[in-house]
Write an enzyme that holds these catalytic residues in place. Structure first.
Site, mmCIF file in Angstrom:
data_model
loop_
_atom_site.group_PDB
_atom_site.id
_atom_site.type_symbol
_atom_site.label_atom_id
_atom_site.label_comp_id
_atom_site.label_asym_id
_atom_site.label_seq_id
_atom_site.Cartn_x
_atom_site.Cartn_y
_atom_site.Cartn_z
ATOM 1 N N THR A 119 11.017 -9.690 7.167
ATOM 2 C CA THR A 119 10.185 -8.893 8.083
ATOM 3 C C THR A 119 11.709 -9.317 9.885
ATOM 4 O O THR A 119 11.927 -9.774 9.065
ATOM 5 C CB THR A 119 9.404 -8.100 8.756
ATOM 6 O OG1 THR A 119 8.489 -7.651 6.817
ATOM 7 C CG2 THR A 119 9.252 -7.427 9.582
ATOM 8 N N THR B 284 11.625 -3.584 8.616
ATOM 9 C CA THR B 284 11.549 -4.392 7.574
ATOM 10 C C THR B 284 12.152 -3.289 6.258
ATOM 11 O O THR B 284 12.175 -2.167 6.123
ATOM 12 C CB THR B 284 10.026 -4.770 6.778
ATOM 13 O OG1 THR B 284 10.084 -5.808 6.190
ATOM 14 C CG2 THR B 284 9.038 -3.973 6.544
ATOM 15 N N SER C 23 0.718 -1.474 7.077
ATOM 16 C CA SER C 23 1.571 -2.707 7.222
ATOM 17 C C SER C 23 0.581 -4.115 8.165
ATOM 18 O O SER C 23 -0.945 -4.085 8.693
ATOM 19 C CB SER C 23 2.470 -2.201 8.031
ATOM 20 O OG SER C 23 3.207 -2.999 8.406
ATOM 21 N N ASN D 234 10.255 -4.624 3.550
ATOM 22 C CA ASN D 234 9.212 -6.007 2.744
ATOM 23 C C ASN D 234 10.116 -7.234 2.417
ATOM 24 O O ASN D 234 10.056 -7.590 2.961
ATOM 25 C CB ASN D 234 9.082 -5.061 1.489
ATOM 26 C CG ASN D 234 7.560 -5.439 0.546
ATOM 27 O OD1 ASN D 234 7.190 -5.827 2.315
ATOM 28 N ND2 ASN D 234 6.892 -5.571 0.067
ATOM 29 N N GLY E 279 5.201 -10.919 6.593
ATOM 30 C CA GLY E 279 3.995 -10.226 6.378
ATOM 31 C C GLY E 279 2.421 -10.529 6.737
ATOM 32 O O GLY E 279 2.455 -10.463 7.668
HETATM 33 N N1 GLY Z 1 5.882 -5.291 4.215
HETATM 34 C C1 GLY Z 1 5.756 -6.209 5.068
HETATM 35 C C2 GLY Z 1 4.557 -5.034 5.995
HETATM 36 O O1 GLY Z 1 4.720 -4.043 6.693
HETATM 37 O O2 GLY Z 1 3.474 -6.339 6.499
#
Ligand code: GLY
Length: 564
Positions: A377, A395, A448, A397, A470
């Site tokens: 991200t 991001t 998220s 992901n 993440g």
């Molecule tokens: N895809 C990671 C988040 O949004 O936390």
């Protein structure tokens, strides 16, 4: 003496002229100090080319929102692992004129054809990889919508000129660093499954640092977006290329989904921590609530009297993280679909109760799951000379998203559907488990951890920060906040301190480098895993000065500031 006429003796005359001289110099000093403040601005991003583009916008009179839009488009080219057109994110904006702080939720939404058990087989088992690396992995992207909204509503510069630098970078190419070359090579298998990804992002013998990466189709897409506006992405040629590709390849994402994409303007979640006000993202991010909750609990401890990164300090952080992540799994999801108990979770009373339980050494119960893949991200922070601030995290992901590029677009698609809970209790790529709150539903937004933050002191931006990572985003940002606020560290000092991450499940403590004796002692209570945590890009406005810092945990980042 006649009223109104003051007789001045020669000695008083000397004194008065001396005082006027002092007053004159003080006024001059005040003028210059105001002038100095007026000319301070800064940018911190994941890639030096994006930082330079943002700084140029600010130097030429654009505001923080103009710079953010130019940076977001540029990162889609020079940081393809996370910068994106095919993903989504959150932008937290503080407007100095009105003292207003707001946030744009331009995160992906589930396609209308998606359903709760779409990643499960007939027996109800989750099919490994389907939510990460398949045509079903993508949510409806929001980045283009988010950037146009920001530029149209808060920017001052024509968006065409903000997109132009990214068009040039995609068309003429940019130099890959050693790190980027290696990273692309690492994901060769992922890219090889898609014709266009393979052409752009793989080489028979791999990439080497110093090579130029050209992205012709992406430059054409960016040109069309600059020309035709966001409609190009949501209903124009680009929308058709994307939806046709998904349809042909058995995906759910449709033209109707793109046509109907809607961003949300959300009030940020704000709380207080000691003398500061902290604002971050509301759900569908878990970041704002978790950070406020954790800081509320920590407020009960005299943290600065702890030795930084001592055993007592780390164990306190672990317990607090444990409670907050348990609540995350249970209570957080898209607020349009699930009633998130935000007031409870962010109340000082609730925090006090958790503090009492920690004092009594009561901890939430555990089970074990593993973390499948790394995180990717990207965050950037900006302040302009007027005091407008942007904290943006966006991001695809995991790195390079699903690795799928719809033919002819050059756009890497996200794999954000994995951020939903594929099945209650089943871990996603970050080992995070979810419940009813985060199950898949059409048009819903996956939960998220992205946590763009602005901290205020006396109502003015003090610390602008955020991180990729993440599930580790929240804990990385937390440690940056405590280091700066409680331990009075500079950004550089803070970034050099080892970090930990604990998320309730799996029952594993992620940690950076610590003394062997401390590691031995932590090992007695937890399974440990050594890995890098967070890559923060922050700006600190302290004592009239400005510090911008890009974490050196990964190369290529750059922070620039002007103070003149
Ligand atoms: N895809 C990671 C988040 O949004 O936390």
């Amino acid at each position: 003496m006649v009223k109104g006429i003051l007789k001045i003796s020669p000695i008083n005359k000397i004194l008065i002229s001396k005082y006027s001289l002092i007053a004159f110099f003080l006024t001059l000093l005040l003028f210059f100090s105001l002038f100095l403040k007026a000319e301070s601005f800064a940018v911190a991003t994941r890639h030096y080319l994006a930082t330079d583009i943002g700084m140029k916008v600010l130097e030429e009179g654009g505001n923080a929102i103009d710079a953010a839009v130019a940076i977001a488009f540029a990162l889609a080219v020079v940081n393809p692992s996370a910068g994106n057109l095919g993903g989504g994110g959150f932008m937290l904006i503080h407007l100095s004129d009105t003292d207003e702080t707001l946030s744009i939720d331009y995160r992906e939404r589930a396609p209308q054809k998606s359903f709760e058990k779409m990643f499960q087989d007939d027996l109800g088992n989750v099919i490994k990889g389907l939510s990460l690396n398949s045509i079903l992995a993508s949510g409806v992207p929001g980045t283009v919508s988010g950037m146009f909204y920001a530029a149209d509503n808060f920017g001052t510069i024509d968006i065409k000129s903000l997109i132009q630098p990214s068009i040039d970078l995609a068309k003429n190419g940019f130099v890959l660093s050693d790190f980027q070359a290696k990273n692309l090579n690492k994901y060769k298998i992922k890219f090889s499954k898609n014709k266009e990804s393979k052409e752009i992002f793989t080489r028979p013998n791999g990439f080497s640092g110093g090579e130029i990466l050209i992205q012709q189709n992406l430059s054409r897409t960016l040109e069309r977006i600059a020309q035709n506006g966001k409609e190009e992405f949501y209903s124009g040629d680009t929308a058709k290329k994307i939806s046709n590709f998904f349809q042909i390849n058995g995906g759910y994402l449709s033209l109707e989904d793109l046509n109907q994409y809607e961003l949300r303007i959300l009030s940020p979640v704000c709380g207080s921590y000691r003398d500061y006000k902290i604002c971050s993202m509301a759900p569908p991010s878990s970041g704002g609530i978790a950070l406020v909750q954790i800081l509320n609990i920590l407020e009960n401890f005299e943290l600065k009297e702890f030795d930084h990164n001592s055993e007592r300090y780390l164990k306190t952080l672990i317990s607090v993280m444990d409670y907050a992540y348990k609540d995350r799994a249970k209570h957080l999801g898209d607020p349009d679909f699930f009633d998130v108990p935000q007031d409870l979770l962010t109340s000082k009373k609730y925090a006090k109760d958790i503090y009492q339980q920690i004092q009594e050494k009561k901890l939430p119960s555990k089970a074990n799951v593993t973390i499948v893949e790394g995180e990717e991200t990207t965050h950037f922070s900006i302040i302009d000379k007027w005091g407008n601030a942007v904290s943006n995290t966006y991001t695809l992901n995991t790195a390079y998203g699903s690795g799928i590029i719809p033919t002819g677009t050059g756009i890497l698609m996200n794999n954000e559907m994995d951020d939903f809970s594929s099945k209650p209790g089943y871990p996603n790529a970050y080992g995070l488990i979810g419940s009813e709150a985060n199950k898949i539903q059409p048009k819903k937004t996956p939960l998220s951890s992205m946590s763009p933050v602005i901290i205020f002191q006396d109502e003015k931006p003090f610390l602008i920060t955020g991180s990729p990572g993440g599930s580790t985003i929240i804990t990385s940002v937390l440690q940056e906040i405590i280091n700066v606020l409680d331990f009075q560290m500079s950004l550089e000092e803070s970034s050099k301190k080892s970090r930990i991450h604990f998320q309730h499940l799996p029952d594993i403590l992620f940690h950076e480098q610590f003394d062997e004796s401390l590691i031995e002692s932590l090992k007695k209570e937890k399974k440990l895993l050594n890995r890098k945590i967070g890559e923060i890009h922050s700006i600190l406005l302290k004592d009239g000065g400005i510090e911008a810092f890009s974490d050196e945990r990964r190369p290529d980042g750059k922070a620039s500031s002007v103070y003149k």
